[in-house]
Scaffold this motif. Structure first.
Motif, PDB file in Angstrom:
ATOM      1  N   THR A 124      90.329  66.883  13.582  1.00 48.62           N
ATOM      2  CA  THR A 124      89.375  65.466  14.393  1.00 48.62           C
ATOM      3  C   THR A 124      89.525  64.176  13.734  1.00 48.62           C
ATOM      4  O   THR A 124      89.555  63.435  15.064  1.00 48.62           O
ATOM      5  N   SER A 157      84.431  64.920   9.745  1.00 52.07           N
ATOM      6  CA  SER A 157      84.633  66.074   9.614  1.00 52.07           C
ATOM      7  C   SER A 157      86.471  66.446   9.170  1.00 52.07           C
ATOM      8  O   SER A 157      87.326  65.469   8.236  1.00 52.07           O
ATOM      9  N   ASP A 181      81.269  67.312  13.492  1.00 56.58           N
ATOM     10  CA  ASP A 181      82.522  68.556  15.137  1.00 56.58           C
ATOM     11  C   ASP A 181      81.612  69.905  15.023  1.00 56.58           C
ATOM     12  O   ASP A 181      82.392  70.543  14.232  1.00 56.58           O
TER      13      ASP A 181
END
Lengths: 485, 480
Positions: A105, A198, A233
């Protein structure tokens, strides 16, 4: 002037004004990389990919579709980040030849921000180490003195930023792996609050402690990088839904009226006198800038290392079980059945420090020992977190040295794991408590080695940490000094 | 120990049920059965570096439903743990499961064995992910093993019973009742051949009349009602013989071999894995929001035992009929749908049991081309004299073959019953004229010949004449 000496935001200004192109900045990094190849910062260089991305960034800018302050800025990533189509080894032989099938991410967000990815950076194998000497491939060396370590585990990241072979990077910090190498190489490194960034697509070391954060040439770059990667996330259930503020908006606000906590447990006898003097001077500097110094106490500090090495190794022993030779990475199969395949693959694939920690963690989780080690460590962890909660009732930030000493010599601590573990003595507690902490340069030793100080904050209060760090940086030139010119 | 000593088995079952979700427990991959190997997979369920689990909310609802159906305490807060062991079909090297803080504890299931009802205690229900499946070449030189991860991370619940079971028949009855309940609840499709429902049995024996539990063996890999019974019978016999011969039962895990119809040792207590359970750091505690359990409770369908009671006491069905209709959740739903269309309980029950289920020959009602409301409509057509019972059977044949609505079938085939006297009278006259002998008998008092005459008229009318009306007309004409 050599472009490679600019900070990322200085480069961004020049990109914006059209003075330089991303392609030129990328070439400057690649040249610097070549010049400093002996420092061992990179494990994999993707020169062609980087040039192509740089040309795309320049094309966007020509069409006035530039994405923001990081668009066209050449970066590199610690080899712990999954990067689609690029080798991702975590500096371990067990992942030799592994090409990541997807982007994590944080990586995706940096790509969306327009950054140019130069390659993958050296580190201690599976992020286990404080000197980068535990890399499964080659040690990284400190650009200020190549006979010394750059710290670890994000050693390659620290070297690349300090040596100018990339403008900014991300590291991961489980017990100090961003802040300690940042301190030893004279750069800025931030471990955000647990859950701020994340962890998806980051090879796990210790899931409850790992956090992704920027490593940059100065505090402004750090704020810009954090801005790009922070936020919830849905792929990481431990990532926070807490709103992400604008880090740049408050960056220049100064420290007037701020309460700076000074924990006595972090100013111990026997610490390097030059480190002590630099941090003391920094505290004086904060007083002059209008902050108030407050004495605080973190009484469980002494237990930090012990708790950390139980919790982190326990989680690691489980996290590293997936490297079994069945699906990806190295497989050593003597053809004598499953057990031998496991033993040979893991025996040959993991280095000695990784094996040591897997054994420690397996032991701590074993039947009959679990309560005495793992459960007890978790209880003490709660006490460590409680210390900080009480301290932050009295102050807004806490300032401490990042490390007890400046960079040590290569080979100096490799024979003594405990001594090596003590390099993290000032950094681990923050991970145990899940708090944010930033290291920035606050001085140099007489022999010219950087000294770092740590600014710690309340959960999700990275903004105050950044502005505290920036207030100091504005008054001093430590961040502006370059190891290579 | 003496040779004639009588042993009593003590049995507890661990049922593994696959939750009927569309996607896996920690990723978005499909749970569909029978897909080509490694097609329902992604980086998460194959344990790629850097991946993290994200919990499937539907799986949680189904686990709560199971807990409520089994009268458990559903915990507002439960915890995920890692169960660590190495095996090629376990991609992360650990299974995400629940350990000391499961989602449900302390329930019960009533079962019936030989007409006696008994209660089996439920110790706990926990959620976990399934492993993949190892596939082996035949054992020849150069043979390979493969792993199929389609099943990897499919959601399961494990339902652990108290050691309340005392015979293999009770164990089989428990499994049947469990399957019936889980299917009613929509928690699990109960398909044992596809592995959606399977169980492990903990079996020990003790001299009858004693209290102390014997040493137990855990038997794995039981995936049919027949095997539950066979495996437990084998194990009871094995342990009893062992003790009678002066030996000792050792605590171990044994594998049921359905081919050999025996159990064999898999691993001893000494070889047992130390799973090194610890709380899963990648997932926060599972916290059910306020009111969630109550909401799920409100949506809970009628349970088999409640339905049985309703069918006998409210609908007045015989216990025998009620049992047949409630055995399977789909049959019961089919019957309820028929009843919702037309309120003739007795007749609809007869049609469902004696006609529909018989025609199904063991297939599922789901496989029919029509739904329960069609049977309601069919019985209604009989009851309002639109068709005769005989024609209704022809309509059912049509329904089985092509589906559709009974009314439409009757209309299109021109099977509507003739109730017009003007149309029936000529046939009646014709039958009477041709059967003078029977008419004489009737007049002489043998009134039961009328049945024969009615039959003839019905035959002539090709079943379309209204039998009651035919009866009336015949009586009138013969001066009855």
């Amino acid at each position: 002037m050599d472009l490679a000496n600019l900070s990322a935001h200085e480069l961004a200004d020049q990109l914006k004004s059209g003075k330089v192109s991303s392609v030129e900045a990328t070439s400057a990094c690649l040249q610097r990389l070549e010049k400093t190849a002996g420092l061992g910062a990179y494990l994999h260089v993707d020169a062609n990919g980087a040039k192509k991305q740089a040309a795309e960034a320049d094309a966007r800018r020509a069409k006035k579709q530039s994405a923001g302050p990081l668009d066209g800025v050449p970066i590199a990533l610690k080899d712990i980040f999954l990067t689609e189509g690029l080798p991702t080894t975590c500096a371990s032989r067990i992942l030799e030849g592994f090409v990541a099938p997807y982007d994590g991410t944080a990586v995706r967000k940096l790509k969306e921000a327009g950054t140019v990815l130069l390659g993958k950076l050296n580190m201690d194998e599976f992020a286990m180490g404080s000197s980068n000497e535990h890399s499964g491939y080659l040690p990284a060396k400190n650009p200020w003195d190549a006979t010394r370590v750059p710290g670890g585990s994000s050693g390659g990241s620290a070297v690349a930023v300090a040596a100018g072979s990339c403008f900014a990077t991300l590291g991961t910090d489980t017990g100090g792996s961003i802040r300690q190498p940042a301190a030893l190489t004279g750069i800025v490194g931030l471990k955000p609050t647990y859950g701020r960034v994340s962890r998806y697509g980051v090879i796990a070391f210790a899931s409850s402690l790992d956090q992704v954060g920027p490593m940059t040439k100065d505090v402004t770059d750090c704020a810009n990088m954090l801005q790009a990667i922070a936020g919830h996330d849905p792929r990481d259930s431990t990532s926070s839904t807490e709103k992400v503020p604008s880090y740049t908006e408050t960056l220049e606000k100064g420290v007037q009226g701020l309460k700076v906590g000074v924990p006595k447990e972090y100013f111990i006898d026997g610490m390097d006198p030059e480190v002590r003097a630099s941090v003391d001077a920094a505290l004086e500097s904060y007083k002059k800038l209008g902050a108030t110094l407050v004495d605080v106490s973190l009484p469980h500090t002494d237990y930090g290392i012990a708790v950390y090495y139980l919790v982190a190794t326990a989680e690691a022993s489980s996290n590293l079980a997936r490297f079994d030779g069945v699906r990806y990475g190295k497989r050593v199969d003597p053809g004598k059945g499953l057990l031998d395949m496991y033993l040979e693959t893991r025996g040959k694939g993991f280095g000695p420090e990784v094996k040591r920690r897997i054994m420690l963690g397996t032991y701590a989780l074993s039947a009959g020992y679990y309560d005495a080690y793992y459960v007890k460590a978790q209880k003490v962890r709660t006490l460590v977190a409680q210390d900080f909660k009480e301290a932050f009732a009295k102050c807004d930030v806490i300032v401490t040295p990042t490390t007890p000493t400046p960079a040590f010599k290569l080979g100096e601590n490799t024979g003594d794991p405990i001594k090596m573990y003590l390099a993290d003595v000032f950094t681990v507690a923050v991970n145990l408590a899940g708090l944010p902490g930033l290291s920035l340069p606050c001085g140099f030793s007489k022999s010219g080695l950087p000294i770092g100080m740590q600014v710690l904050g309340r959960p999700f209060d990275e903004a105050t940490i950044l502005r505290t760090a920036r207030a100091f940086e504005r008054e001093h030139d430590f961040s502006a000094r370059r190891a290579i010119s | 120990m003496s040779n004639d000593i009588e042993f009593e088995p003590v049995i507890g079952l661990e049922v593994h049920a696959q939750l009927s979700t569309k996607t896996k427990l920690f990723c978005g991959c499909s749970t569909a059965f029978g897909a080509p190997p490694n097609t329902n997979v992604c980086e998460v369920c194959t344990g790629m570096p850097g991946v993290l689990p994200v919990l499937n909310a539907q799986a949680v609802e189904l686990a709560v439903r199971a807990g409520l159906g089994l009268h458990c305490t559903v915990h507002e807060r439960s915890q995920w743990s890692r169960k660590n062991y190495f095996y090629p079909d376990l991609p992360k090297g650990y299974q995400i499961s629940q350990y000391d803080k499961p989602i449900c504890t302390g329930g019960k299931l009533d079962i019936e064995v030989d007409g006696q009802t008994m209660t089996v205690g439920i110790t706990r229900i926990h959620m976990e992910e399934d492993a993949g499946k190892n596939v082996h070449d035949d054992l020849v030189a150069g043979a390979r093993s493969y792993v199929d991860f389609n099943r990897s991370s499919v959601p399961l619940i494990e339902i652990v019973s108290e050691p309340d079971i005392r015979s293999s028949a009770q164990a089989a009855a428990y499994m049947k009742a469990m399957r019936q309940l889980l299917r009613y609840l929509g928690v699990c499709d109960g398909n044992m051949e596809e592995g959606s429902l399977r169980c492990d049995a903990n079996v020990s024996v003790r001299p009858k009349g004693t209290e102390k539990f014997g040493t137990r063996a855990e038997i794995k890999n039981i995936n049919s009602f027949r095997f539950v019974q066979q495996a437990i019978d084998y194990e009871i016999e094995r342990q009893s013989e062992l003790i009678r011969a002066g030996g000792k039962v050792v605590q171990e895990t044994r594998l049921w071999d359905s081919q050999a119809k025996s159990t064999r040792s898999m691993r001893s207590k000494e070889e047992a894995h130390d799973y090194r359970y610890f709380p899963e750091p990648d997932l926060p505690d599972l916290v059910l929001r306020d009111g969630f359990v109550a909401e799920v409770g409100k949506r809970l369908p009628e349970l088999p035992s409640d339905k049985l009671t309703r069918y006998t006491s409210k609908l007045g069905l015989s216990p025998y009929d009620a049992k047949i209709l409630t055995e399977d959740a789909e049959v019961a739903a089919f019957f309820d749908a028929a009843l919702a269309t037309h309120k003739n309980t007795k007749s609809i029950a007869n049609w469902v049991i004696n006609e529909v289920l018989r025609e199904l020959k063991g297939n599922s009602v789901e496989s029919l081309k029509f739904k329960g409301d069609a049977i309601g409509e069919l019985v209604k057509l009989i009851d309002d004299s639109t068709i005769s019972g005989k024609i209704a059977k022809d309509v059912l044949v049509e329904l089985m073959a092509h589906g559709g609505s009974p009314r439409a079938i009757v209309d299109s085939k021109g099977w509507v019953q003739v109730t017009d006297t003007g149309a029936i009278e000529p046939i009646v006259d014709q039958v009477l004229a041709a059967n003078a002998e029977s008419v004489e008998k009737y007049k002489a008092g043998k009134t039961n010949v009328i049945g024969f005459l009615v039959g003839l008229v019905m035959k002539e009318s090709k079943g379309k004449a209204n039998p009651a009306m035919v009866n009336e007309l015949l009586k009138k004409k013969m001066g009855g």
